[in-house]
Design an enzyme around this catalytic site. Structure first.
Site, PDB file in Angstrom:
ATOM      1  CG  HIS A 387      -2.262   0.647   0.935  1.00  0.00           C
ATOM      2  ND1 HIS A 387      -2.475   1.522  -0.105  1.00  0.00           N
ATOM      3  CD2 HIS A 387      -3.460   0.538   1.571  1.00  0.00           C
ATOM      4  CE1 HIS A 387      -3.722   1.932  -0.094  1.00  0.00           C
ATOM      5  NE2 HIS A 387      -4.350   1.357   0.917  1.00  0.00           N
ATOM      6  CG  ASP A 391      -3.290   4.390  -3.545  1.00  0.00           C
ATOM      7  OD1 ASP A 391      -2.948   4.156  -2.368  1.00  0.00           O
ATOM      8  OD2 ASP A 391      -2.820   5.324  -4.234  1.00  0.00           O
TER       9      ASP A 391
END
Length: 410
Positions: A387, A391
Site C-alpha cells: 500500500h 492503491d
C-alpha cells in the site's frame, strides 16, 4: 579527528559453512549502541546477530542483504561520536553483558553467543555475565552456570536458592512433558522463507488485499479443445499458463503493478518477469521466474512453466531462474484453497496475485436481458499490494482486466 570502527563477521563463526547477510537492524545515519544487535548473519544452520563493536553513528554499509560473507569480512563502519572515548569500543570477541539473541549452539569465543536456555534465564533474572565463569567450551556460559550463580549470590540467599531450584524443577518437568514430541529441524530454505516473509509483512510493506471472482468457463473450454495439440509439442497445458498470460495483459493495462517501491520514486519495469510459486512438498516453496513473459504466447508460457516446475522439483534450478522477478503469481488453488488473504508479497515487488480453487457454483447470469441461474466453474482471484506503492484504483483496474481476459477467452 573522526575515528571509525570496523564492523566485521566474528572470527569465531564456523569456517566452511555458508554465511549470508540477512538483515541490517540499523541504517546509515542512525545511532548505534555498543553491544546492541546490529546485523543478522544467516548460516546453513542458524541466524546469528552481530553486535555493534562501538557506540556512535552507523556510517557505512559495505555488504547488503543477500550477500555472501565469511568470518573476518568487513560489513561496515561506525563513526564514533563525542570525544571518541576508547571505553566506547569493544573487541567483538570479548565478553559482553548483553546477550545476543541467537539460537547458535556452536562453539564460540567467550560469551559472544548464548543458547536459548541461557537467554531465557538472563531475561528472567538479570545478571552480569562477566561475573560468571563459564564452564562450557572456550569459557561459554551454560544454563547450569547461571543456576549455580543464582544459588551462590550473597544477597537474599534463601530466595535465590529457592528460585534457582524452582527453575531447575520446572525445566525437568518441561523435559518430561515434551518427550512424546518430535522436532524436525528447519533446513536453510525454510529459515530463509521464514525470515523473508516476516520481513515483508511485518517490517517492510503494509499489505492490502482485494478479492474478485472469475468465471473459468471460457478457458476450461479452450483447454479441452487444445490440450491434445499442446501435447503434440510435448507441453502439458495447465490453467496456470492461462493465468500467467492474463496477468501479462493486466500488467500492460496497469504498469504500476509491475514495480518496485523506493523512498523517492516508484520504479516501473518494462519487462514482465513473472515468478510462479511452486510447492516442494514439505521442503517449502520456491518461485522460479518466467523472464520477459510479455514476449511469449500461451504455448511458450506453458512450455517454460513445465520446464521450470520439473527443474524445481529436481532441485536443478539455476540462480538466474529464481532471480529478477518483478511480479509473482501464487496458484494456491491447486492444493484446495478457495481464498488466501493476504498472500505475502515477495519483496521487493509491489504485488502478488493469488488464484483460488476452481469450484462449480450456482451464479446468476443475465442472458438476453433475463436473469438466469447457471452452474459455472468459478474461482476467487486476489491481488495483495504494497500500500506504499499502490492503491485500490490500480488494484481494481488490474483485477478487472485480468478477469476480462479469462472470461472472454476465444
Amino acid at each position: 579527528m573522526v575515528q571509525m570502527v570496523d564492523i566485521i563477521v566474528p572470527e569465531g563463526e564456523q569456517q566452511g559453512t555458508a554465511h549470508v547477510l540477512a538483515n541490517w537492524l540499523k541504517m546509515p545515519g542512525e545511532s548505534v549502541t555498543i553491544n546492541a544487535p546490529l546485523v543478522d548473519i544467516e548460516t546453513d544452520k542458524v541466524m546469528v546477530e552481530v553486535a555493534a563493536p562501538a557506540s556512535g553513528i552507523l556510517k557505512d554499509i559495505f555488504k547488503k542483504p543477500g550477500d555472501n560473507v565469511t568470518p573476518g569480512t568487513l560489513l561496515g563502519r561506525i563513526e564514533l561520536t563525542g570525544s571518541g572515548d576508547k571505553t566506547a569500543i569493544t573487541d567483538q570477541v570479548e565478553p559482553v553483558s548483553n546477550p545476543i539473541d541467537s539460537d547458535s549452539q556452536t562453539d564460540t569465543p567467550d560469551h559472544a553467543l548464548l543458547s536459548p536456555a541461557v537467554r531465557r534465564l538472563v531475561k528472567q533474572h538479570p545478571v552480569d555475565l562477566n561475573r560468571i565463569e563459564g564452564t562450557g567450551k572456550r569459557g561459554r556460559v551454560t544454563k547450569q552456570d547461571i543456576l549455580n550463580y543464582l544459588k551462590q549470590t550473597p544477597t537474599s540467599p534463601a530466595e535465590t536458592v529457592q528460585r534457582a531450584t524452582a527453575i531447575e524443577t520446572k525445566g525437568k518437568e518441561e523435559t518430561r512433558q515434551s518427550t512424546s514430541s518430535t522436532h524436525i529441524p528447519h533446513d536453510n530454505m525454510r529459515r530463509r522463507i521464514a525470515a523473508h516473509m516476516t520481513e515483508s509483512l511485518l517490517h517492510t510493506a503494509p499489505h492490502v488485499t482485494s478479492i474478485f471472482e472469475a468465471d473459468l468457463s471460457a478457458i476450461t473450454r479452450h483447454r479441452k479443445q487444445n490440450k491434445a495439440h499442446f501435447e503434440q509439442h510435448g507441453t502439458h497445458l495447465t490453467f496456470t499458463a492461462y493465468f500467467v498470460y492474463a496477468a501479462v495483459q493486466a500488467l500492460q493495462r496497469v504498469p504500476q503493478i509491475n514495480s518496485r517501491f523506493h523512498e523517492e520514486s516508484l520504479e516501473l519495469f518494462s519487462d514482465m518477469n513473472i515468478g510462479v510459486g511452486t510447492a516442494l512438498n514439505d521442503k517449502g516453496l520456491i518461485v522460479p521466474v518466467l523472464h520477459q513473459a510479455q514476449n511469449k504466447n500461451l504455448l511458450g508460457i506453458a512450455s517454460e512453466l513445465q520446464q521450470l516446475a520439473e527443474k524445481a522439483r529436481r532441485g536443478k534450478l539455476s540462480p538466474a531462474e529464481i532471480q529478477g522477478g518483478t511480479f509473482t503469481l501464487s496458484n494456491h488453488g491447486v492444493s484446495g484453497s478457495l481464498v488466501a488473504t493476504p498472500i505475502i508479497i515477495n519483496q521487493p515487488q509491489s504485488a502478488i496475485l493469488g488464484i483460488g480453487k476452481m469450484q462449480k457454483r450456482v451464479i446468476v447470469k443475465e442472458i438476453d436481458g433475463v436473469d438466469t441461474i447457471q452452474i459455472r466453474p468459478m474461482a476467487y482471484i486476489t491481488l495483495t499490494i504494497d500500500h506504499r506503492a499502490l492503491d485500490a484504483y490500480q488494484t481494481n483496474r488490474f483485477l478487472t482486466r485480468f478477469v476480462e481476459v479469462i472470461e472472454e477467452w476465444k
